[in-house]
Scaffold this active site. Structure first.
Site, PDB file in Angstrom:
ATOM      1  N   GLY A  43      13.793 -25.615  -7.423  1.00  0.00           N
ATOM      2  CA  GLY A  43      12.596 -26.748  -7.161  1.00  0.00           C
ATOM      3  C   GLY A  43      12.640 -27.545  -8.511  1.00  0.00           C
ATOM      4  O   GLY A  43      13.581 -28.412  -8.585  1.00  0.00           O
ATOM      5  N   ALA A  44      11.366 -27.792  -9.171  1.00  0.00           N
ATOM      6  CA  ALA A  44      11.252 -28.659 -10.429  1.00  0.00           C
ATOM      7  C   ALA A  44      11.777 -28.287 -11.305  1.00  0.00           C
ATOM      8  O   ALA A  44      11.851 -28.759 -12.502  1.00  0.00           O
ATOM      9  CB  ALA A  44       9.959 -28.800 -10.401  1.00  0.00           C
ATOM     10  N   ARG A 101      24.864 -31.003 -10.115  1.00  0.00           N
ATOM     11  CA  ARG A 101      24.644 -30.727  -8.713  1.00  0.00           C
ATOM     12  C   ARG A 101      24.621 -32.082  -8.240  1.00  0.00           C
ATOM     13  O   ARG A 101      23.939 -32.707  -8.195  1.00  0.00           O
ATOM     14  CB  ARG A 101      23.050 -30.062  -8.620  1.00  0.00           C
ATOM     15  N   GLN A 146      17.187 -17.542  -1.654  1.00  0.00           N
ATOM     16  CA  GLN A 146      15.884 -18.078  -2.268  1.00  0.00           C
ATOM     17  C   GLN A 146      15.008 -17.760  -1.587  1.00  0.00           C
ATOM     18  O   GLN A 146      13.634 -17.472  -2.027  1.00  0.00           O
ATOM     19  CB  GLN A 146      16.025 -19.741  -2.225  1.00  0.00           C
ATOM     20  N   ASP A 183      16.255 -32.253  -0.916  1.00  0.00           N
ATOM     21  CA  ASP A 183      16.861 -32.495  -1.996  1.00  0.00           C
ATOM     22  C   ASP A 183      17.196 -34.246  -2.244  1.00  0.00           C
ATOM     23  O   ASP A 183      17.378 -34.649  -3.140  1.00  0.00           O
ATOM     24  CB  ASP A 183      18.218 -31.730  -2.239  1.00  0.00           C
ATOM     25  N   ASN A 197      19.271 -31.157   2.693  1.00  0.00           N
ATOM     26  CA  ASN A 197      18.381 -30.089   2.180  1.00  0.00           C
ATOM     27  C   ASN A 197      19.342 -28.743   2.342  1.00  0.00           C
ATOM     28  O   ASN A 197      20.194 -29.089   2.728  1.00  0.00           O
ATOM     29  CB  ASN A 197      17.030 -29.930   2.708  1.00  0.00           C
ATOM     30  N   LYS A 198      18.785 -27.891   1.921  1.00  0.00           N
ATOM     31  CA  LYS A 198      19.516 -26.514   1.746  1.00  0.00           C
ATOM     32  C   LYS A 198      20.132 -26.436   3.137  1.00  0.00           C
ATOM     33  O   LYS A 198      19.397 -26.699   4.153  1.00  0.00           O
ATOM     34  CB  LYS A 198      18.764 -25.294   1.327  1.00  0.00           C
TER      35      LYS A 198
END
Lengths: 303, 303
Positions: free
Chosen positions: B20-21, B61, B160, B201, B211-212
């Site tokens: 996340g953050a 990343r 996750q 993301d 996103n994931k």
């Protein structure tokens, strides 16, 4: 695994010790064992003993009804032996031998039909373990000189894709890639998948394909990307007219909450594990059956 | 986990120690550490030292570009400090403090917008960890008296969903059910899901949601079942015009082939692990941003 009682065989089937054509053959062997153990009982007691074994074995997996249908046929063979006063276990194992020969011939027929659906250069998606006919279809397509690449989702939580399907294809020397159950649609968007093949644990009279959970989401994604979906099946189940008549097996949620005994989440969190899902006929391009590749609506049902 | 060098922080981000953050804040702290270690260097050497740290941290990343964008802003604060000959580490941590306050205010704003999208009785699907704003949205909807139930896919292979999302929601006292990544479409067919929420993301200028991995298949299934899909996001990335400009991070396939070091397949089998996928704007009902819930095409792009 050696099982010395009907109960032990039933537990092994419930624990998914065997896959594909394994469970029904194990169940029929257990019925033969029950017949042998009943050899000193009188006729009505022996029949009662067999009926009890049959009921326990049918209860192992409520969704795939082929096991129940085959146990019923084996019971008919046993009942004829009871009347003829010949050994029950021999009658059942003889029935099993004949049925197995016929079923392996069917595998080859359906494998050929599947191989002919595959084109040179195809990327092929599957799910769980799509049975002997799928593996045969790949082997025949490969032997025909078609270059193929198979993509196998791991199939959580039991990991049949990782443990059984991918190694089976790898053993044949066919290129295979293992991935998570959440990755196929990304490959479709990249144009890497041209066909989607699965088995079918059950087909309803109106053409719904019941198969390992995850089959449905890939069928939706396949339709979105114009990838045809074919399911290998023995035939439909005349006792299951529609999706409402299907019982989806709900397995122990601990199989989601742990991996080989190691917890993966907080112990108080609720989890679910429906072992199967249902794909409607509108998402199915064809059912690969021994008489040909049939559109589900040709079954005579409506949807 | 304590990291005493930029390299150790970079490795921790790569190993997904924080979600996340977390990653961007860890990266900015690492830049501050680089600034502190450069306190005895001359101006051009110090700048060189910071640039090297920045490049290493950006490389951790490749898909989520927010980390790179925030590091660039932190670098600008550091360069102003270099010119003013004030301590670099203090300038960077001061920037971090201000930005964090602003971002947590944004979380609350987006949480409120998300909560207002939720209706009493909703079953809510998510994927991976949909960030603080999603958790806040659930908490606010619950506080508003809306009865909700959240369904969380485990999110293989890093889990996750099992390890972070489901426990976070459980801690709030909100009903939550954990499941495999292959089970959501079956729940949709049963009418159990009314909303689908994820983080993003990255959002491209033309409205693609990155996103994931697994987000896309659920978005396709959601559309098939008329379930709206909303993604929480900071905003779009002006350096990413379209899907072709997105780099999908390919992680180590061993994360698929093993579970906590235990192999789940034959060692010679090839595996893939794309960490993200891309959902086109036509499948997105809205992006939850601080200024409102925006349709992706309103970004001004075409698709």
């Amino acid at each position: 695994m050696t099982c010395k009682s009907v109960e032990k065989v039933a537990q092994a089937i419930e624990q998914m010790v065997t896959q594909g054509a394994g469970p029904w053959q194990a169940a029929v062997c257990a019925l033969a064992m029950a017949g042998y153990k009943a050899r000193h009982l009188d006729q009505s007691e022996a029949k009662e003993h067999l009926k009890k074994a049959q009921a326990r074995l049918i209860a192992t997996r409520p969704t795939n009804t082929a096991l129940a249908q085959r146990l019923e046929l084996a019971m008919q063979a046993a009942e004829m032996a009871l009347e003829a006063e010949t050994p029950l276990d021999q009658a059942i194992t003889q029935w099993l031998g004949e049925t197995r020969r016929q079923i392996y011939a069917d595998y080859a027929t359906r494998g050929r039909l599947g191989a002919d659906l595959i084109e040179d250069g195809d990327g092929i998606l599957t799910m769980c373990f799509a049975e002997t006919s799928f593996i045969l279809a790949l082997a025949m397509a490969w032997a025909d000189g078609k270059k193929i690449h198979v993509y196998v989702p791991e199939t959580r939580p039991f990991l049949q894709g990782a443990k059984l399907t991918a190694p089976s294809i790898h053993e044949l020397g066919i290129p295979v890639t293992l991935m998570g159950d959440n990755m196929a649609s990304g490959l479709m968007a990249q144009g890497k998948i041209q066909k989607y093949f699965t088995a079918a644990d059950l087909i309803t009279v109106d053409g719904h394909v019941v198969n390992k959970v995850g089959t449905y989401q890939h069928a939706i994604a396949a339709r979105y990307h114009n990838v045809p979906f074919y399911a290998f099946a023995w035939g439909l189940d005349p006792t299951r007219p529609d999706r409402a008549s299907v019982e989806i097996e709900m397995r122990n949620p601990d199989e989601i909450k742990t991996f080989k005994g190691t917890p993966v989440t907080h112990p108080n969190i609720e989890a679910i594990y429906p072992a199967f899902d249902i794909t409607p006929p509108e998402l199915v391009s064809g059912i690969v059956m021994k008489n040909g590749v049939v559109r589900p609506e040709k079954f005579g049902g409506s949807y």
